[in-house]
Structure formats: structure tokens, C-alpha cells
Design a protein around this motif. Structure first.
Motif, mmCIF file in Angstrom:
data_model
loop_
_atom_site.group_PDB
_atom_site.id
_atom_site.type_symbol
_atom_site.label_atom_id
_atom_site.label_comp_id
_atom_site.label_asym_id
_atom_site.label_seq_id
_atom_site.Cartn_x
_atom_site.Cartn_y
_atom_site.Cartn_z
ATOM 1 N N ALA A 474 -1.349 -51.669 -60.203
ATOM 2 C CA ALA A 474 -1.916 -52.530 -59.161
ATOM 3 C C ALA A 474 -0.856 -52.907 -58.134
ATOM 4 O O ALA A 474 -1.130 -52.995 -56.939
ATOM 5 C CB ALA A 474 -2.512 -53.787 -59.788
ATOM 6 N N GLN A 475 0.387 -53.122 -58.612
ATOM 7 C CA GLN A 475 1.474 -53.479 -57.705
ATOM 8 C C GLN A 475 1.780 -52.332 -56.744
ATOM 9 O O GLN A 475 2.038 -52.544 -55.557
ATOM 10 C CB GLN A 475 2.725 -53.844 -58.506
ATOM 11 N N GLY A 476 1.719 -51.101 -57.254
ATOM 12 C CA GLY A 476 1.950 -49.941 -56.409
ATOM 13 C C GLY A 476 0.876 -49.781 -55.352
ATOM 14 O O GLY A 476 1.156 -49.440 -54.206
ATOM 15 N N LYS A 477 -0.376 -50.058 -55.748
ATOM 16 C CA LYS A 477 -1.481 -49.991 -54.788
ATOM 17 C C LYS A 477 -1.310 -51.027 -53.688
ATOM 18 O O LYS A 477 -1.509 -50.734 -52.501
ATOM 19 C CB LYS A 477 -2.810 -50.216 -55.508
ATOM 20 N N TYR A 478 -0.932 -52.235 -54.099
ATOM 21 C CA TYR A 478 -0.755 -53.311 -53.116
ATOM 22 C C TYR A 478 0.384 -52.983 -52.154
ATOM 23 O O TYR A 478 0.260 -53.177 -50.939
ATOM 24 C CB TYR A 478 -0.477 -54.626 -53.818
ATOM 25 N N LYS A 479 1.485 -52.459 -52.689
ATOM 26 C CA LYS A 479 2.638 -52.143 -51.845
ATOM 27 C C LYS A 479 2.296 -51.048 -50.844
ATOM 28 O O LYS A 479 2.677 -51.112 -49.666
ATOM 29 C CB LYS A 479 3.815 -51.713 -52.723
ATOM 30 N N ALA A 480 1.538 -50.038 -51.313
ATOM 31 C CA ALA A 480 1.159 -48.946 -50.422
ATOM 32 C C ALA A 480 0.218 -49.437 -49.330
ATOM 33 O O ALA A 480 0.387 -49.105 -48.152
ATOM 34 C CB ALA A 480 0.491 -47.827 -51.223
ATOM 35 N N PHE A 481 -0.754 -50.246 -49.714
ATOM 36 C CA PHE A 481 -1.717 -50.729 -48.723
ATOM 37 C C PHE A 481 -1.073 -51.699 -47.743
ATOM 38 O O PHE A 481 -1.448 -51.739 -46.566
ATOM 39 C CB PHE A 481 -2.893 -51.407 -49.422
ATOM 40 N N SER A 482 -0.098 -52.493 -48.217
ATOM 41 C CA SER A 482 0.524 -53.493 -47.342
ATOM 42 C C SER A 482 1.243 -52.849 -46.176
ATOM 43 O O SER A 482 1.390 -53.451 -45.111
ATOM 44 C CB SER A 482 1.500 -54.363 -48.137
#
Length: 550
Positions: A474-482
């Protein structure tokens, strides 16, 4: 501080939008001006509606209530934020936090209900016009507003009482500029399952859009596009309804050009509003350019394109607003034929260039997320420079083509342009000679240059979403989307406002509505772009801190 019940908590720390001391004067000035514009604009709407008997109708009754709620809405958060910046104390008492949170939820809920009631009012007016005054009688209107208040108060009271029952941990820092409900309960040590069931997540930077920007824009959206409100403002300010026009001299002829506001008495506030927005646009985008150029950590493709976007935004607004301000200030309202063609040329150039730069930035994000290992190889300095150069060349050629095609036209004696600048479509409507080639070229290029880049952006983001969904954490998804959030916000603003302008003007055939609606993408969007990127981007904030701290 050991965890205890809520009554033992003395204060919370509001971290605000940025903790950098160098950025505090900038943030203070920006939010103070936006707050004053919000209060002044909404107050004018209330006074105009209350003082004019012609506006004592359900629609304007709800509008005046919306304006009152917007004043209260921003007043629950911004004054405290400004006070904290001025005193350099980022604290708020426990009681003050609960009170602020209570009133914020009241007015946020009330804003929502009033907008819903206004939608119902328009439904009755359009679908049941003969029975409108029977259905929307004063008793029902008052009841709808009263029920909205009661439901908002009860909802806010419920949520506030649930917070009072919580115990809080020792870390009482709120990463926000006010006591936002979701952020407060995240500090609790006790069970917050029930609280989480009735809220949704938000961020401090994103909150600026609905807590500050929307209430600020509402009065101008309603007043600039509503003749009844403008007439009421004229009467309230003592006007006799005189119309102000801007003139464009074409040889021995005159082309008239309407500014966004028509009453002479409205010119000073319009001048102050657009001057402040123009200065904010130039200053904000210039800061982005200086921060990127002065920080070696930001010498990457993404920030190279961002600095180009900021430069284009400065040029974009500079082609129209300064001339409009001069016209208002001097009341000379004229522009030469050569000046009109020149303004039209540069306006077309920069609006097309803005479109291309946003498309290139979408491609950059696609490569960064979908091909991260090959990112620096693909997006090498040579390709980045080539993409920007090609964007400039295509924009220059397209703008030159349009301008040369206008130069061959002859114009009629009635040369009034219902706009605040020489917009290509309105200039073509004044021609006496055949404009079929101009119109074919205009609409062909709108479809090609609007639809093509937009399709490319949508394709890039479809691939980006697909890649993000494949990231396991989930952290990787958030970082990519941010990394895409800021660009996606700017794209939505640019295309949403520009398409809204042309679709609405095509549907209503109202040139004046098109002129006033154009303010959204010619002024507001370039003004917001630097704040969207700086408030949501830690790299930009650190670069600004280093640049301003020298």
C-alpha cells in the motif's frame, strides 16, 4: 504526556501547510488576501440580494444563505491559521480545537445541504415552471434552510461528542492548518472504530481547495455570470447601470471589448481582484522556477517540465491581464489593430504550449512509474529538450497560421468584442469577409490539439493506474500515485475549465458568459498551479526553503 481522557489535554500543535519560517510570510499574505476576497465577495452578494426587491426570490434566498455559510466556513479556520503564523505559535487549546472542529463540520455539512437545496430549486424552476412559485413558497424555502441547519448542527454535535469521549496519546501534533476531524481522532489512544465509520481521509494541501478556494470563487462565479446580481450590485453601489466598454482601434474604426464587469462602480474591486491574482500568479510561478533552477536536486526531467510550465503560465496570463488592468485604470479602453493581432498571436501560442507541456509531463510520469529502471535512459536531457523544443515550434507555427489568416480579413463597422481580450473566435465573428477557412482551421485544430493531447494524457494515466494496481504494498502504491497527484490536479483544472467554457458558450451562444467563464482557465488555473505543486511536493518545499533562506 501520559495518555489520559480528553479533558486532561491542554493543547494541540497545528503543523500547518509548511513549517519553514521562510515560507510563512508568503503563506500569510496569500491566505489573508484570499480570506478578504472571500468575505468581501460573499458579503457583497448578501447585501445586493437583501437590498434589491427584484431578488427576493427562492433562488437568491438560497444564494444569500450559501454566501453567509461560505463566510462562516472560512472564518472557522483561516483567522486562527493567520494568527498562528503572525505570533509564530502553532498551538490551539483543547477547547478551541473542539470548538473549531464543531463549527467546521457544521458549516461544511450546511454548505453541502444548501447546494442540494439549490439544485432542487433549479429542478422545480425548469421542470415545473408554471407551479414554481406555488411549490417553492416562502414557508417551504424557510423550512428547507431550517432543516439543513438542524441536520448540520446535530451531525456536528454527534461527531464532537464522540471526540470528547476519546483519550489522546502524547504525540499531539496535527499535520494540518486546523483541527480537522480525521486528523484529530488519529491522535487518540482509545478505540476509534466508531469514529472512523463516519469519516473519510483528507490532506492539508487538498483541503485548501474546498475550505478556501471554493468559497472565494463562489461569489465571482455567481456575480460575473448573473445579470440580476450585477444589476443589483450596480443599484447597491449607486450605479445607474452605465456600461463600460473597452475599445480596439482598427485603422479609423473602433472595436469595443467588454471587460468582465460592466458597471463603472464595479471596476475598482475588479481591478484589485485581478491585480492581486496576477501578482500571485507571477510571484508563485517565478518562485517555482527560481527554486528549481537553484537546487541541483531538482535538475530532473519532472522538474524541468514543471519549470517550463511555470514559465508558460506567467506568459499566458501576461498576454491578457495587464492590458485589461490598463483599460480599467485609464478608462481609455482601446487597443490598436496591431496590438489586438499581437495579443491574439501570443495568447494562442501559450494556450497551445500549455496543452503540450501538460501532455509531455503525463508521458514523463508514465515512464517514471511504468518503466522506473529505464527512466533516466529514456528521459535523457536530449529527449527532454527535444520535447519542449518541438512543443514550442508547433505552438508558434499554429499561432502564426491563425494570425496570418486573420490578417487577410476585412472587418465590419460594428467592432464590439464581448470579451476582455482579443480572443480568436470573437475576432472572426466581426469579419465582413468570408471566414469559412478560418472556422474550418479553428475547429479542426481545436479537435486535433485538444483531443490528441487529452487522449495521450488519458492513455498515459490508464497505464499508470494499471502499473500502480500491480504494486504489492500500500505504501508503494501511495508513493507512486503521489508523484502524479499534482499533475493530475493541474490537468483536471486546465481541461475542466477550458472545456467547460467552450461547451457552455456553444450551448448558450452567450458571448459574455464565455468571456467571464474564461477567467477560470486564463487566470485562476495559472494562479493555482504553483500552489498545487508546492503544497503537495516536499522536494519543492525544501528547495523553496533553501532558496529563501540564502
Amino acid at each position: 504526556m501520559e495518555p489520559g481522557n480528553g479533558t486532561q489535554i491542554s493543547e494541540f500543535h497545528l503543523l500547518g501547510l509548511s513549517q519553514a519560517l521562510e515560507l510563512q510570510p508568503l503563506i500569510f499574505g496569500l491566505f489573508l488576501s484570499m480570506y478578504l476576497i472571500t468575505v468581501f465577495g460573499n458579503l457583497l452578494i448578501i447585501l445586493a440580494v437583501s437590498s434589491d426587491s427584484h431578488l427576493h426570490t427562492p433562488m437568491y434566498f438560497f444564494l444569500s444563505n450559501l454566501s453567509l455559510v461560505d463566510i462562516c466556513f472560512t472564518s472557522t479556520t483561516i483567522p486562527k491559521m493567520l494568527w498562528n503564523i503572525q505570533t509564530q505559535r502553532n498551538v490551539i487549546t483543547y477547547e478551541g480545537c473542539i470548538t473549531q472542529m464543531y463549527f467546521f463540520i457544521v458549516f461544511a455539512g450546511l454548505d453541502n445541504f444548501i447546494l442540494t437545496v439549490m439544485a432542487y430549486d433549479r429542478f422545480v424552476a425548469i421542470c415545473h415552471p408554471l407551479r414554481y412559485m406555488v411549490i417553492m413558497n416562502p414557508q417551504l424555502c424557510g423550512l428547507l434552510v431550517l432543516v439543513s441547519w438542524i441536520m448540520s448542527v446535530l451531525n456536528s454535535l454527534l461527531e464532537s461528542l464522540m471526540v470528547l469521549d476519546l483519550r489522546f496519546c502524547s504525540d499531539l501534533e496535527i499535520p494540518h492548518f486546523f483541527c480537522e476531524f480525521n486528523q484529530v481522532i488519529q491522535l487518540a489512544c482509545s478505540d476509534i472504530f466508531l469514529n472512523n465509520m463516519i469519516i473519510s481521509h483528507s490532506s492539508a494541501a487538498a483541503s485548501v481547495m474546498y475550505t478556501v478556494v471554493t468559497p472565494m470563487l463562489n461569489p465571482f462565479i455567481y456575480s460575473l455570470r448573473n445579470k440580476d446580481i450585477k444589476k443589483a450590485l450596480e443599484r447597491f453601489l449607486g450605479s445607474q447601470g452605465s456600461r463600460s466598454l473597452a475599445g480596439v482601434a482598427v485603422g479609423s474604426q473602433v472595436v469595443s471589448k467588454s471587460s468582465p464587469g460592466e458597471a463603472l462602480e464595479l471596476q475598482p474591486p475588479i481591478f484589485g481582484l485581478f491585480l492581486s491574482m496576477y501578482l500571485i500568479t507571477v510571484f508563485g510561478n517565478l518562485l517555482i522556477i527560481l527554486a528549481i533552477s537553484s537546487d541541483s536536486h531538482l535538475h530532473t526531467p519532472m522538474y524541468f517540465f514543471l519549470s517550463n510550465l511555470s514559465l508558460v503560465d506567467i506568459c499566458f496570463t501576461s498576454t491578457t491581464i495587464p492590458k485589461m488592468l490598463v483599460n480599467i485604470q485609464t478608462q481609455s479602453k482601446v487597443i490598436t489593430y496591431e496590438g489586438c493581432i499581437t495579443q491574439m498571436y501570443f495568447y494562442t501560442l501559450f494556450v497551445v504550449l500549455d496543452n503540450f507541456i501538460l501532455t509531455v509531463m503525463a508521458y514523463d510520469r508514465f515512464v517514471a512509474i511504468c518503466h522506473p529502471l529505464h527512466y533516466m535512459v529514456i528521459m535523457n536531457p536530449r529527449l527532454c529538450g527535444l520535447l519542449v523544443l518541438v512543443s514550442w515550434m508547433i505552438s508558434v507555427l499554429i499561432s502564426l497560421l491563425h494570425s496570418l489568416m486573420v490578417l487577410r480579413l476585412s472587418f465590419c463597422s460594428d467592432l464590439e468584442i464581448p470579451h476582455f481580450f482579443c480572443e480568436l473566435n470573437h475576432v472572426l465573428e466581426l469579419a465582413c469577409s468570408d471566414t469559412i477557412l478560418n472556422n474550418i482551421m479553428l475547429y479542426f485544430l481545436i479537435v486535433l490539439l485538444g483531443g490528441g493531447p487529452l487522449a495521450g494524457i488519458l492513455y498515459s494515466y490508464s497505464k499508470i493506474v494499471s502499473c500502480i494496481c500491480g504494486i504489492p504494498s500500500a505504501q508503494g502504491k501511495y508513493k507512486a500515485f503521489s508523484t502524479c497527484a499534482s499533475h493530475l490536479s493541474v490537468v483536471s483544472l486546465f481541461y475542466g475549465t477550458s472545456l467547460g467554457v467552450y461547451l457552455s458558450s456553444a450551448a448558450t451562444q452567450n458571448a459574455h458568459s464565455s468571456a467571464t467563464a474564461s477567467v477560470m482557465y486564463t487566470v485562476v488555473t495559472p494562479m493555482l498551479n504553483p500552489f498545487i505543486y508546492s503544497l503537495r511536493n516536499n522536494d519543492i518545499k525544501r528547495a523553496l526553503q533553501r532558496f529563501l533562506g540564502r
